[in-house]
Design a protein around this motif. Structure first.
Motif, mmCIF file in Angstrom:
data_model
loop_
_atom_site.group_PDB
_atom_site.id
_atom_site.type_symbol
_atom_site.label_atom_id
_atom_site.label_comp_id
_atom_site.label_asym_id
_atom_site.label_seq_id
_atom_site.Cartn_x
_atom_site.Cartn_y
_atom_site.Cartn_z
ATOM 1 N N SER A 2 0.843 -1.195 0.000
ATOM 2 C CA SER A 2 0.000 0.000 0.000
ATOM 3 C C SER A 2 0.878 1.244 0.000
ATOM 4 O O SER A 2 2.026 1.218 0.451
ATOM 5 N N TYR A 3 0.313 2.311 -0.522
ATOM 6 C CA TYR A 3 1.017 3.580 -0.686
ATOM 7 C C TYR A 3 -0.015 4.677 -0.451
ATOM 8 O O TYR A 3 -1.124 4.602 -0.979
ATOM 9 N N GLN A 4 0.351 5.688 0.340
ATOM 10 C CA GLN A 4 -0.644 6.710 0.662
ATOM 11 C C GLN A 4 -0.045 8.103 0.573
ATOM 12 O O GLN A 4 1.088 8.339 1.004
ATOM 13 N N ARG A 5 -0.839 9.009 0.007
ATOM 14 C CA ARG A 5 -0.462 10.419 -0.111
ATOM 15 C C ARG A 5 -1.668 11.277 0.227
ATOM 16 O O ARG A 5 -2.803 10.849 0.041
ATOM 17 N N GLU A 6 -1.415 12.494 0.653
ATOM 18 C CA GLU A 6 -2.469 13.480 0.851
ATOM 19 C C GLU A 6 -2.261 14.618 -0.135
ATOM 20 O O GLU A 6 -1.116 14.997 -0.414
ATOM 21 N N SER A 31 3.314 5.007 -7.095
ATOM 22 C CA SER A 31 3.209 3.934 -6.099
ATOM 23 C C SER A 31 3.871 2.647 -6.573
ATOM 24 O O SER A 31 4.260 1.816 -5.759
ATOM 25 N N HIS A 39 -7.956 4.400 -3.794
ATOM 26 C CA HIS A 39 -9.096 4.907 -3.040
ATOM 27 C C HIS A 39 -8.856 6.384 -2.777
ATOM 28 O O HIS A 39 -7.794 6.770 -2.286
ATOM 29 N N VAL A 132 -7.208 12.176 0.926
ATOM 30 C CA VAL A 132 -6.279 11.069 1.129
ATOM 31 C C VAL A 132 -6.418 10.113 -0.044
ATOM 32 O O VAL A 132 -7.519 9.650 -0.354
ATOM 33 N N THR A 134 -5.096 6.499 -1.334
ATOM 34 C CA THR A 134 -4.455 5.252 -0.916
ATOM 35 C C THR A 134 -4.450 4.290 -2.088
ATOM 36 O O THR A 134 -5.504 4.007 -2.667
#
Length: 139
Positions: A2-6, A31, A39, A132, A134
């Protein structure tokens, strides 16, 4: 994996729409996920995320129809509690929803030719929104 950014979006207030497609695609690509999902989630209860053909007519039509379904009014129960003038904003955002999930195939978002990811501001004043993003899947 998983990879997440805002990301941040500055809105002009009620009815303001932003096309998030390119930024979401960039984050999905960075990512490294080749097969999975992305998402997109708006933090807050008075804005929405969805897909639409992001063109001027629909940028006008969608907020206008929401105002017909949930018109600005001081008669909402929310107004009796908070007196802040945005009861309709909460209902509009709830109707559309705060998030969207898009499949990723071969490292690219699976969207139709005329399907873009949008953010819609339903609140009555300009806002700085945090979204967010994801990305989950296999590389």
């Amino acid at each position: 994996m998983s990879y997440q950014r805002e990301i941040q979006v500055q809105t002009a207030g009620h009815k303001a729409m932003h096309d998030l497609t390119d930024e979401v695609a960039r984050i999905a690509a960075e990512s490294g996920v080749r097969s999975g999902v992305v998402h997109i989630f708006n933090i807050g209860s008075t804005a929405a995320i969805g897909t639409i053909e992001f063109e001027p007519g629909l940028q006008e039509d969608l907020p206008d129809i929401l105002d017909k379904l949930f018109p600005p009014s001081r008669n909402y129960g929310h107004e009796h509690a908070w007196h802040d003038g945005n009861g309709h904003s909460h209902l509009q955002a709830t109707m559309l929803g705060p998030s969207l999930t898009v499949p990723i195939k071969d490292g690219k978002l699976l969207l139709g030719t005329w399907q873009q990811i949008f953010h819609l501001e339903c609140d009555i004043k300009p806002r700085r929104r945090t979204i967010v993003i994801t990305v989950m899947g296999d590389s």
